[in-house]
Design a protein around this motif. Sequence first.
Motif, PDB file in Angstrom:
ATOM      1  N   CYS A  31     -49.229  17.438  22.631  1.00 19.89           N
ATOM      2  CA  CYS A  31     -50.808  16.967  22.312  1.00 19.89           C
ATOM      3  C   CYS A  31     -51.262  18.065  21.796  1.00 19.89           C
ATOM      4  O   CYS A  31     -51.279  19.347  22.062  1.00 19.89           O
ATOM      5  CB  CYS A  31     -51.571  16.740  23.816  1.00 19.89           C
ATOM      6  N   LEU A  32     -52.287  17.922  20.867  1.00 17.37           N
ATOM      7  CA  LEU A  32     -52.990  18.924  19.947  1.00 17.37           C
ATOM      8  C   LEU A  32     -54.025  19.402  20.829  1.00 17.37           C
ATOM      9  O   LEU A  32     -54.919  20.635  20.432  1.00 17.37           O
ATOM     10  CB  LEU A  32     -53.333  18.575  18.537  1.00 17.37           C
ATOM     11  N   GLU A  33     -54.563  18.856  22.049  1.00 22.19           N
ATOM     12  CA  GLU A  33     -55.566  19.212  22.657  1.00 22.19           C
ATOM     13  C   GLU A  33     -55.192  20.116  23.836  1.00 22.19           C
ATOM     14  O   GLU A  33     -55.624  21.375  24.111  1.00 22.19           O
ATOM     15  CB  GLU A  33     -56.613  17.912  23.388  1.00 22.19           C
ATOM     16  N   CYS A  34     -54.362  19.602  24.733  1.00 19.16           N
ATOM     17  CA  CYS A  34     -54.097  20.296  25.959  1.00 19.16           C
ATOM     18  C   CYS A  34     -52.492  20.815  25.962  1.00 19.16           C
ATOM     19  O   CYS A  34     -52.262  21.507  26.614  1.00 19.16           O
ATOM     20  CB  CYS A  34     -54.117  19.221  27.113  1.00 19.16           C
ATOM     21  N   GLY A  35     -51.707  20.620  24.924  1.00 18.66           N
ATOM     22  CA  GLY A  35     -50.451  21.089  24.821  1.00 18.66           C
ATOM     23  C   GLY A  35     -49.387  20.409  25.715  1.00 18.66           C
ATOM     24  O   GLY A  35     -48.334  20.914  25.792  1.00 18.66           O
ATOM     25  N   THR A  36     -49.748  19.380  26.353  1.00 18.82           N
ATOM     26  CA  THR A  36     -48.693  18.788  27.006  1.00 18.82           C
ATOM     27  C   THR A  36     -47.585  18.052  26.285  1.00 18.82           C
ATOM     28  O   THR A  36     -48.075  17.436  25.164  1.00 18.82           O
ATOM     29  CB  THR A  36     -49.393  17.348  27.848  1.00 18.82           C
ATOM     30  N   ARG A  37     -46.423  18.043  26.595  1.00 20.88           N
ATOM     31  CA  ARG A  37     -45.451  17.351  25.820  1.00 20.88           C
ATOM     32  C   ARG A  37     -44.873  16.104  26.481  1.00 20.88           C
ATOM     33  O   ARG A  37     -44.940  16.028  27.637  1.00 20.88           O
ATOM     34  CB  ARG A  37     -44.085  18.502  25.759  1.00 20.88           C
ATOM     35  N   PHE A  38     -44.711  14.967  25.789  1.00 23.54           N
ATOM     36  CA  PHE A  38     -44.388  13.865  26.271  1.00 23.54           C
ATOM     37  C   PHE A  38     -43.374  13.062  24.928  1.00 23.54           C
ATOM     38  O   PHE A  38     -43.235  13.545  23.959  1.00 23.54           O
ATOM     39  CB  PHE A  38     -45.641  13.082  26.585  1.00 23.54           C
ATOM     40  N   THR A  39     -42.569  11.928  25.687  1.00 26.44           N
ATOM     41  CA  THR A  39     -41.713  11.376  24.661  1.00 26.44           C
ATOM     42  C   THR A  39     -42.287   9.929  24.579  1.00 26.44           C
ATOM     43  O   THR A  39     -42.701   9.424  25.514  1.00 26.44           O
ATOM     44  CB  THR A  39     -40.160  11.384  25.644  1.00 26.44           C
ATOM     45  N   THR A  40     -42.068   9.590  23.290  1.00 22.74           N
ATOM     46  CA  THR A  40     -42.377   8.014  22.952  1.00 22.74           C
ATOM     47  C   THR A  40     -41.091   7.551  22.363  1.00 22.74           C
ATOM     48  O   THR A  40     -40.079   8.090  21.661  1.00 22.74           O
ATOM     49  CB  THR A  40     -43.315   8.128  21.773  1.00 22.74           C
ATOM     50  N   TYR A  41     -41.014   6.308  22.583  1.00 21.94           N
ATOM     51  CA  TYR A  41     -39.831   5.484  21.747  1.00 21.94           C
ATOM     52  C   TYR A  41     -40.463   4.451  20.734  1.00 21.94           C
ATOM     53  O   TYR A  41     -41.255   3.700  20.884  1.00 21.94           O
ATOM     54  CB  TYR A  41     -39.040   4.826  22.684  1.00 21.94           C
ATOM     55  N   GLU A  42     -39.825   4.363  19.666  1.00 19.72           N
ATOM     56  CA  GLU A  42     -40.244   3.437  18.628  1.00 19.72           C
ATOM     57  C   GLU A  42     -39.292   2.368  18.492  1.00 19.72           C
ATOM     58  O   GLU A  42     -37.936   2.837  18.200  1.00 19.72           O
ATOM     59  CB  GLU A  42     -40.418   3.995  17.142  1.00 19.72           C
ATOM     60  N   ARG A  43     -39.555   1.189  18.584  1.00 16.21           N
ATOM     61  CA  ARG A  43     -38.537   0.219  18.265  1.00 16.21           C
ATOM     62  C   ARG A  43     -38.955  -0.877  17.238  1.00 16.21           C
ATOM     63  O   ARG A  43     -40.208  -1.121  17.312  1.00 16.21           O
ATOM     64  CB  ARG A  43     -38.372  -0.666  19.731  1.00 16.21           C
ATOM     65  N   ILE A  44     -38.226  -1.580  16.658  1.00 13.41           N
ATOM     66  CA  ILE A  44     -38.447  -2.603  15.737  1.00 13.41           C
ATOM     67  C   ILE A  44     -39.196  -3.751  16.579  1.00 13.41           C
ATOM     68  O   ILE A  44     -38.398  -4.080  17.562  1.00 13.41           O
ATOM     69  CB  ILE A  44     -37.271  -3.056  15.007  1.00 13.41           C
ATOM     70  N   GLU A  45     -40.351  -4.156  16.117  1.00 19.23           N
ATOM     71  CA  GLU A  45     -40.720  -5.197  16.740  1.00 19.23           C
ATOM     72  C   GLU A  45     -40.134  -6.661  16.410  1.00 19.23           C
ATOM     73  O   GLU A  45     -40.152  -7.062  15.254  1.00 19.23           O
ATOM     74  CB  GLU A  45     -42.116  -5.596  16.643  1.00 19.23           C
ATOM     75  N   GLU A  46     -39.332  -7.329  17.179  1.00 19.62           N
ATOM     76  CA  GLU A  46     -38.652  -8.625  16.904  1.00 19.62           C
ATOM     77  C   GLU A  46     -39.544  -9.740  17.163  1.00 19.62           C
ATOM     78  O   GLU A  46     -39.909  -9.950  18.414  1.00 19.62           O
ATOM     79  CB  GLU A  46     -37.283  -8.716  17.824  1.00 19.62           C
ATOM     80  N   ARG A  47     -39.964 -10.354  16.252  1.00 20.38           N
ATOM     81  CA  ARG A  47     -40.732 -11.527  16.460  1.00 20.38           C
ATOM     82  C   ARG A  47     -39.775 -12.634  16.675  1.00 20.38           C
ATOM     83  O   ARG A  47     -38.826 -13.047  15.917  1.00 20.38           O
ATOM     84  CB  ARG A  47     -41.555 -11.892  15.261  1.00 20.38           C
ATOM     85  N   PRO A  48     -40.087 -13.611  17.692  1.00 18.68           N
ATOM     86  CA  PRO A  48     -39.208 -14.650  18.022  1.00 18.68           C
ATOM     87  C   PRO A  48     -39.378 -15.798  17.126  1.00 18.68           C
ATOM     88  O   PRO A  48     -40.180 -15.991  16.488  1.00 18.68           O
ATOM     89  CB  PRO A  48     -39.581 -15.072  19.556  1.00 18.68           C
ATOM     90  N   ARG A  54     -40.782 -32.266  15.439  1.00 12.83           N
ATOM     91  CA  ARG A  54     -41.202 -33.405  14.809  1.00 12.83           C
ATOM     92  C   ARG A  54     -42.674 -33.797  15.110  1.00 12.83           C
ATOM     93  O   ARG A  54     -43.569 -34.129  14.307  1.00 12.83           O
ATOM     94  CB  ARG A  54     -40.376 -34.768  14.912  1.00 12.83           C
ATOM     95  N   ASP A  55     -43.089 -33.678  16.527  1.00 14.16           N
ATOM     96  CA  ASP A  55     -44.172 -33.777  17.015  1.00 14.16           C
ATOM     97  C   ASP A  55     -45.520 -33.006  16.877  1.00 14.16           C
ATOM     98  O   ASP A  55     -46.598 -33.070  17.343  1.00 14.16           O
ATOM     99  CB  ASP A  55     -44.191 -34.476  18.671  1.00 14.16           C
ATOM    100  N   GLY A  56     -44.965 -31.841  16.208  1.00 14.44           N
ATOM    101  CA  GLY A  56     -46.054 -30.654  15.958  1.00 14.44           C
ATOM    102  C   GLY A  56     -45.881 -29.593  16.916  1.00 14.44           C
ATOM    103  O   GLY A  56     -46.370 -28.723  16.666  1.00 14.44           O
ATOM    104  N   SER A  57     -45.220 -29.834  18.024  1.00 11.64           N
ATOM    105  CA  SER A  57     -45.477 -28.624  19.125  1.00 11.64           C
ATOM    106  C   SER A  57     -44.202 -27.634  18.590  1.00 11.64           C
ATOM    107  O   SER A  57     -43.208 -28.085  17.740  1.00 11.64           O
ATOM    108  CB  SER A  57     -44.723 -29.092  20.545  1.00 11.64           C
ATOM    109  N   SER A  58     -44.387 -26.682  19.292  1.00  9.57           N
ATOM    110  CA  SER A  58     -43.457 -25.356  18.935  1.00  9.57           C
ATOM    111  C   SER A  58     -42.666 -24.918  19.930  1.00  9.57           C
ATOM    112  O   SER A  58     -42.988 -24.992  21.039  1.00  9.57           O
ATOM    113  CB  SER A  58     -44.133 -24.266  18.083  1.00  9.57           C
ATOM    114  N   GLU A  59     -41.700 -24.490  19.980  1.00  5.50           N
ATOM    115  CA  GLU A  59     -40.846 -23.641  21.006  1.00  5.50           C
ATOM    116  C   GLU A  59     -40.037 -22.687  20.463  1.00  5.50           C
ATOM    117  O   GLU A  59     -39.581 -22.773  19.230  1.00  5.50           O
ATOM    118  CB  GLU A  59     -39.976 -24.947  21.533  1.00  5.50           C
ATOM    119  N   ALA A  60     -39.531 -21.781  21.316  1.00  2.00           N
ATOM    120  CA  ALA A  60     -38.581 -20.627  20.750  1.00  2.00           C
ATOM    121  C   ALA A  60     -37.301 -20.994  20.448  1.00  2.00           C
ATOM    122  O   ALA A  60     -36.748 -21.939  20.994  1.00  2.00           O
ATOM    123  CB  ALA A  60     -38.775 -19.351  21.735  1.00  2.00           C
TER     124      ALA A  60
END
Length: 147
Positions: A31-48, A54-60
């Motif tokens: 953090c540039l303000e308080c100096g706290t260190r923390f971990t983040t993770y970046e993942r690819i967003e997988e859209r289903p 045929r009736d217009g409805s959707s399902e995964a």
Amino acid sequence: MNCPACGFAESKVIDSRTSDSQDAIRRRRECLECGTRFTTYERIEERPLLVVKRDGSSEAFDYNKLRRGIMTAVVKRPIGADAIDALINDIVTNLQNSMKYEVSSNVLGDMVLRRLKELDGVAYIRFASVYKDFQNLDEFTRELGEL
């Protein structure tokens, strides 16, 4: 990324590497303000993938549902489970590579039919008889003639 300690919105990346599971980027931040260190993770967003019915409805998209339908068509045919999985994986790969997140059930069914036609004629006709919903013997005979 907001600091978990003070909520400040700006941080700097100290270290980046792939996660142990190889499915994300692990970043150590400060953090540039308080100096706290923390971990983040970046993942690819997988859209289903969505199947528009045929009736217009959707399902995964359901891999197992597609597999069951194909298994019904190939019962008592000399087609192994590996060939079925390869057929489905080929369809899924094509759909993912198309970068479309919705596919109509008609397109999906046609993709299955094309592959089954190459794999086994009897399985093709079995799948087509359910998928195309033949209303009379003439429609069924016409489809047989196209084989």
